[in-house]
Design a protein around this motif. Structure first.
Motif, PDB file in Angstrom:
ATOM      1  N   MET A   1       0.851  -1.196   0.000  1.00 16.52           N
ATOM      2  CA  MET A   1       0.000   0.000   0.000  1.00 16.52           C
ATOM      3  C   MET A   1       0.885   1.243   0.000  1.00 16.52           C
ATOM      4  O   MET A   1       2.048   1.188   0.393  1.00 16.52           O
ATOM      5  N   LYS A   2       0.295   2.364  -0.425  1.00 18.38           N
ATOM      6  CA  LYS A   2       1.010   3.641  -0.375  1.00 18.38           C
ATOM      7  C   LYS A   2       0.742   4.322   0.962  1.00 18.38           C
ATOM      8  O   LYS A   2      -0.375   4.255   1.489  1.00 18.38           O
ATOM      9  N   ALA A   3       1.767   4.974   1.517  1.00 16.65           N
ATOM     10  CA  ALA A   3       1.603   5.666   2.796  1.00 16.65           C
ATOM     11  C   ALA A   3       2.568   6.841   2.861  1.00 16.65           C
ATOM     12  O   ALA A   3       3.613   6.837   2.215  1.00 16.65           O
ATOM     13  N   VAL A   4       2.185   7.848   3.667  1.00 21.49           N
ATOM     14  CA  VAL A   4       3.113   8.927   4.017  1.00 21.49           C
ATOM     15  C   VAL A   4       3.948   8.392   5.176  1.00 21.49           C
ATOM     16  O   VAL A   4       3.395   8.040   6.221  1.00 21.49           O
ATOM     17  N   VAL A   5       5.256   8.306   4.992  1.00 26.33           N
ATOM     18  CA  VAL A   5       6.111   7.784   6.065  1.00 26.33           C
ATOM     19  C   VAL A   5       7.175   8.826   6.415  1.00 26.33           C
ATOM     20  O   VAL A   5       7.948   9.242   5.553  1.00 26.33           O
ATOM     21  N   TYR A   6       7.176   9.252   7.689  1.00 21.22           N
ATOM     22  CA  TYR A   6       8.233  10.136   8.195  1.00 21.22           C
ATOM     23  C   TYR A   6       9.347   9.263   8.770  1.00 21.22           C
ATOM     24  O   TYR A   6       9.085   8.391   9.599  1.00 21.22           O
ATOM     25  N   ASP A   7      10.592   9.523   8.342  1.00 25.96           N
ATOM     26  CA  ASP A   7      11.726   8.842   8.956  1.00 25.96           C
ATOM     27  C   ASP A   7      12.244   9.638  10.148  1.00 25.96           C
ATOM     28  O   ASP A   7      12.837   9.088  11.068  1.00 25.96           O
ATOM     29  N   SER A   8      12.033  10.938  10.098  1.00 27.77           N
ATOM     30  CA  SER A   8      12.411  11.845  11.188  1.00 27.77           C
ATOM     31  C   SER A   8      11.605  13.125  10.972  1.00 27.77           C
ATOM     32  O   SER A   8      10.946  13.275   9.938  1.00 27.77           O
ATOM     33  N   PRO A   9      11.650  14.074  11.939  1.00 24.93           N
ATOM     34  CA  PRO A   9      10.881  15.306  11.748  1.00 24.93           C
ATOM     35  C   PRO A   9      11.203  15.966  10.407  1.00 24.93           C
ATOM     36  O   PRO A   9      12.364  16.021   9.998  1.00 24.93           O
ATOM     37  N   LYS A  10      10.170  16.477   9.750  1.00 32.31           N
ATOM     38  CA  LYS A  10      10.241  17.207   8.474  1.00 32.31           C
ATOM     39  C   LYS A  10      10.683  16.345   7.291  1.00 32.31           C
ATOM     40  O   LYS A  10      10.810  16.853   6.187  1.00 32.31           O
ATOM     41  N   ASN A  11      10.959  15.068   7.533  1.00 33.03           N
ATOM     42  CA  ASN A  11      11.569  14.234   6.511  1.00 33.03           C
ATOM     43  C   ASN A  11      10.644  13.056   6.192  1.00 33.03           C
ATOM     44  O   ASN A  11      10.670  12.036   6.879  1.00 33.03           O
ATOM     45  N   PHE A  12       9.789  13.256   5.160  1.00 33.98           N
ATOM     46  CA  PHE A  12       8.854  12.187   4.815  1.00 33.98           C
ATOM     47  C   PHE A  12       8.886  11.904   3.323  1.00 33.98           C
ATOM     48  O   PHE A  12       9.307  12.745   2.525  1.00 33.98           O
ATOM     49  N   THR A  13       8.434  10.717   2.950  1.00 37.48           N
ATOM     50  CA  THR A  13       8.183  10.397   1.546  1.00 37.48           C
ATOM     51  C   THR A  13       6.844   9.675   1.467  1.00 37.48           C
ATOM     52  O   THR A  13       6.375   9.113   2.463  1.00 37.48           O
ATOM     53  N   VAL A  14       6.248   9.692   0.285  1.00 35.67           N
ATOM     54  CA  VAL A  14       5.052   8.882   0.046  1.00 35.67           C
ATOM     55  C   VAL A  14       5.565   7.641  -0.659  1.00 35.67           C
ATOM     56  O   VAL A  14       6.103   7.725  -1.761  1.00 35.67           O
ATOM     57  N   ARG A  15       5.481   6.492   0.021  1.00 39.22           N
ATOM     58  CA  ARG A  15       6.097   5.303  -0.560  1.00 39.22           C
ATOM     59  C   ARG A  15       5.278   4.034  -0.352  1.00 39.22           C
ATOM     60  O   ARG A  15       4.318   4.022   0.418  1.00 39.22           O
ATOM     61  N   GLU A  16       5.699   3.029  -1.075  1.00 42.98           N
ATOM     62  CA  GLU A  16       5.030   1.729  -1.041  1.00 42.98           C
ATOM     63  C   GLU A  16       5.557   0.952   0.172  1.00 42.98           C
ATOM     64  O   GLU A  16       6.777   0.808   0.346  1.00 42.98           O
ATOM     65  N   ILE A  17       4.657   0.480   1.041  1.00 44.99           N
ATOM     66  CA  ILE A  17       5.053  -0.363   2.178  1.00 44.99           C
ATOM     67  C   ILE A  17       4.075  -1.543   2.238  1.00 44.99           C
ATOM     68  O   ILE A  17       3.004  -1.489   1.633  1.00 44.99           O
ATOM     69  N   PRO A  18       4.417  -2.603   2.969  1.00 44.84           N
ATOM     70  CA  PRO A  18       3.495  -3.748   3.022  1.00 44.84           C
ATOM     71  C   PRO A  18       2.159  -3.367   3.670  1.00 44.84           C
ATOM     72  O   PRO A  18       2.147  -2.623   4.653  1.00 44.84           O
ATOM     73  N   THR A  19       1.057  -3.854   3.112  1.00 45.92           N
ATOM     74  CA  THR A  19      -0.255  -3.629   3.729  1.00 45.92           C
ATOM     75  C   THR A  19      -0.326  -4.471   5.002  1.00 45.92           C
ATOM     76  O   THR A  19      -0.029  -5.668   4.969  1.00 45.92           O
ATOM     77  N   PRO A  20      -0.698  -3.861   6.151  1.00 41.91           N
ATOM     78  CA  PRO A  20      -0.729  -4.653   7.389  1.00 41.91           C
ATOM     79  C   PRO A  20      -1.842  -5.696   7.376  1.00 41.91           C
ATOM     80  O   PRO A  20      -2.852  -5.532   6.699  1.00 41.91           O
ATOM     81  N   GLU A  21      -1.652  -6.764   8.133  1.00 45.34           N
ATOM     82  CA  GLU A  21      -2.653  -7.828   8.283  1.00 45.34           C
ATOM     83  C   GLU A  21      -3.289  -7.643   9.658  1.00 45.34           C
ATOM     84  O   GLU A  21      -2.574  -7.464  10.654  1.00 45.34           O
ATOM     85  N   PRO A  22      -4.630  -7.699   9.750  1.00 47.09           N
ATOM     86  CA  PRO A  22      -5.236  -7.547  11.081  1.00 47.09           C
ATOM     87  C   PRO A  22      -4.982  -8.779  11.957  1.00 47.09           C
ATOM     88  O   PRO A  22      -5.243  -9.903  11.532  1.00 47.09           O
ATOM     89  N   LYS A  23      -4.447  -8.531  13.148  1.00 49.58           N
ATOM     90  CA  LYS A  23      -4.243  -9.621  14.108  1.00 49.58           C
ATOM     91  C   LYS A  23      -5.513  -9.765  14.962  1.00 49.58           C
ATOM     92  O   LYS A  23      -6.485  -9.033  14.771  1.00 49.58           O
ATOM     93  N   GLU A  24      -5.470 -10.663  15.915  1.00 51.43           N
ATOM     94  CA  GLU A  24      -6.642 -10.904  16.775  1.00 51.43           C
ATOM     95  C   GLU A  24      -7.156  -9.577  17.364  1.00 51.43           C
ATOM     96  O   GLU A  24      -6.381  -8.797  17.923  1.00 51.43           O
ATOM     97  N   GLY A  25      -8.456  -9.338  17.221  1.00 57.53           N
ATOM     98  CA  GLY A  25      -9.068  -8.134  17.802  1.00 57.53           C
ATOM     99  C   GLY A  25      -8.859  -6.872  16.992  1.00 57.53           C
ATOM    100  O   GLY A  25      -9.261  -5.787  17.420  1.00 57.53           O
ATOM    101  N   GLU A  26      -8.240  -6.994  15.834  1.00 57.79           N
ATOM    102  CA  GLU A  26      -7.940  -5.797  15.038  1.00 57.79           C
ATOM    103  C   GLU A  26      -8.796  -5.733  13.771  1.00 57.79           C
ATOM    104  O   GLU A  26      -9.256  -6.750  13.262  1.00 57.79           O
ATOM    105  N   VAL A  27      -8.951  -4.500  13.284  1.00 63.41           N
ATOM    106  CA  VAL A  27      -9.749  -4.248  12.086  1.00 63.41           C
ATOM    107  C   VAL A  27      -8.845  -3.558  11.067  1.00 63.41           C
ATOM    108  O   VAL A  27      -8.120  -2.622  11.412  1.00 63.41           O
ATOM    109  N   LEU A  28      -8.887  -4.024   9.817  1.00 63.56           N
ATOM    110  CA  LEU A  28      -8.135  -3.371   8.736  1.00 63.56           C
ATOM    111  C   LEU A  28      -9.116  -2.491   7.961  1.00 63.56           C
ATOM    112  O   LEU A  28     -10.166  -2.967   7.507  1.00 63.56           O
TER     113      LEU A  28
END
Ligand SMILES: [Zn+2]
Ligand SMILES: [Zn+2]
Length: 339
Positions: free
Chosen positions: A1-28
């Motif tokens: 999935m695409k996401a805004v990811v900050y590596d540190s303050p003021k420093n972000f990219t919009v990049r492809e990361i794995p889509t999370p899987e919902p674990k027990e009790g979680e909703v995606l």
């Protein structure tokens, strides 16, 4: 999935990361709309308890995509929103029924993955169905829940007068809720005329266009409009020059509430004798934690109106442009990311 990811303050990219899987009790949740708020500007700078790396975003509406084991209240296709504030349930404040003051409080989009992504995960206790609300209404659930908590904090006496400084989305919603909670008269003061026109449309009795570079004049004008003062004066701008005139504009026996987000080091002067002699109360109202159900009801009934608040829409790739618009475009009101 695409996401805004900050590596540190003021420093972000919009990049492809794995889509999370919902674990027990979680909703995606597949995000439909995500709101940008002034807090996201503080988070961009690394303030407001932000922890990195981080996917920001704490105002959202989306569709349940899949659920983890043990989730029975939600199914794929449900339109939902998420309470982004997580309390531990175990510290002294949680145990005494004040989870908003939790020592171990966490925030989705602050120090947990948030909603500026195609998908986000939330535990089921934080997820709320929005029923027949449109995405454009439901995206206001979080800011409106903050306003609802502000109303609880204010503990307003019916028939009172109120002055709200600031006409940003949460200030607007707070002013509406004050007006509809039995206030006799609500004045909204802000520096942007078009936002005040929206406030007027949404239920403010009076508006005042202030010049932020001349707060002294605003003080004199607002004092002249109600020489005895206002029973409740709410600072919803985070501007300390404005904070300084709040107690002097408060009616004797009245309350000032700090509701705007300033910098962590901000201070403003208060005349102690005035507070003592006129029995002024000073309160703070921060975020929300248990007001999602009441807020969603109020959005559904139309008691909270959000018409005309969304001014700009950007794609996820345009996150930087969206932040810049919120920061410096005078025509920006609620800026949202669309998917
Ligand atoms: Zn916010
Ligand atoms: Zn706690």
């Amino acid at each position: 999935m695409k996401a805004v990811v900050y590596d540190s303050p003021k420093n972000f990219t919009v990049r492809e990361i794995p889509t999370p899987e919902p674990k027990e009790g979680e909703v995606l949740i597949k995000i439909e709309l995500a709101g940008i708020c002034g807090t996201d500007l503080h988070i961009h700078e690394g303030n407001f308890l932000a922890e990195f790396p981080l996917i920001p975003g704490h105002e959202m509406v989306g569709i349940v995509s899949s659920v983890g084991k043990g989730v029975t209240d939600f199914k794929s296709g449900d339109r939902v929103t998420v309470n982004p504030v997580v309390s531990c349930g175990d510290c002294e404040f949680c145990r005494e029924g004040s989870p908003i003051l939790c020592h171990n409080r966490k925030g989705l989009g602050t120090n947990w993955p948030g909603s500026f992504a195609e998908y986000m995960i939330a535990t089921q206790d934080l997820v709320f169905k929005v029923g027949n609300l449109t995405p454009e209404q439901a995206v206001f659930a979080e800011p409106a829940a903050c306003a609802m908590h502000g109303i609880e904090t204010l503990g307003m006496k019916p028939g009172s007068t109120a002055l709200v400084f600031g006409a940003g989305p949460t200030g607007q919603i707070l002013a509406q809720l004050i007006a509809k909670s039995g206030a006799a008269h609500v004045t909204v003061a802000a520096s942007t005329k078009f936002k005040l026109d929206v406030a007027k449309n949404l239920g403010a009795d009076a508006i005042y266009v202030m010049d932020r570079s001349n707060v002294k004049k605003s003080f004199e004008d607002l004092k002249a409009m109600r020489p005895e003062g206002y029973d409740y004066v709410i600072e919803a701008t985070g501007n300390m020059d404005i904070a300084e005139i709040c107690v002097p504009l408060t009616r004797s026996g009245g309350t000032m509430m700090v509701y705007g987000v300033g910098e962590t080091t901000d201070t403003f002067p208060i005349n102690a004798f005035d507070v003592f002699h006129r029995e002024i109360t000073i309160k703070g109202s921060f975020a929300e934690i248990d007001t999602f159900p009441s807020t969603i009801s109020a959005l559904q009934s139309g008691r909270i109106k959000t018409d005309g608040l969304i001014s700009h829409r950007f794609s996820l790739e345009e996150y930087g442009k969206a932040l810049e618009t919120l920061r410096s475009d005078k025509t920006a009101h609620k800026v949202v990311i669309t998917f």
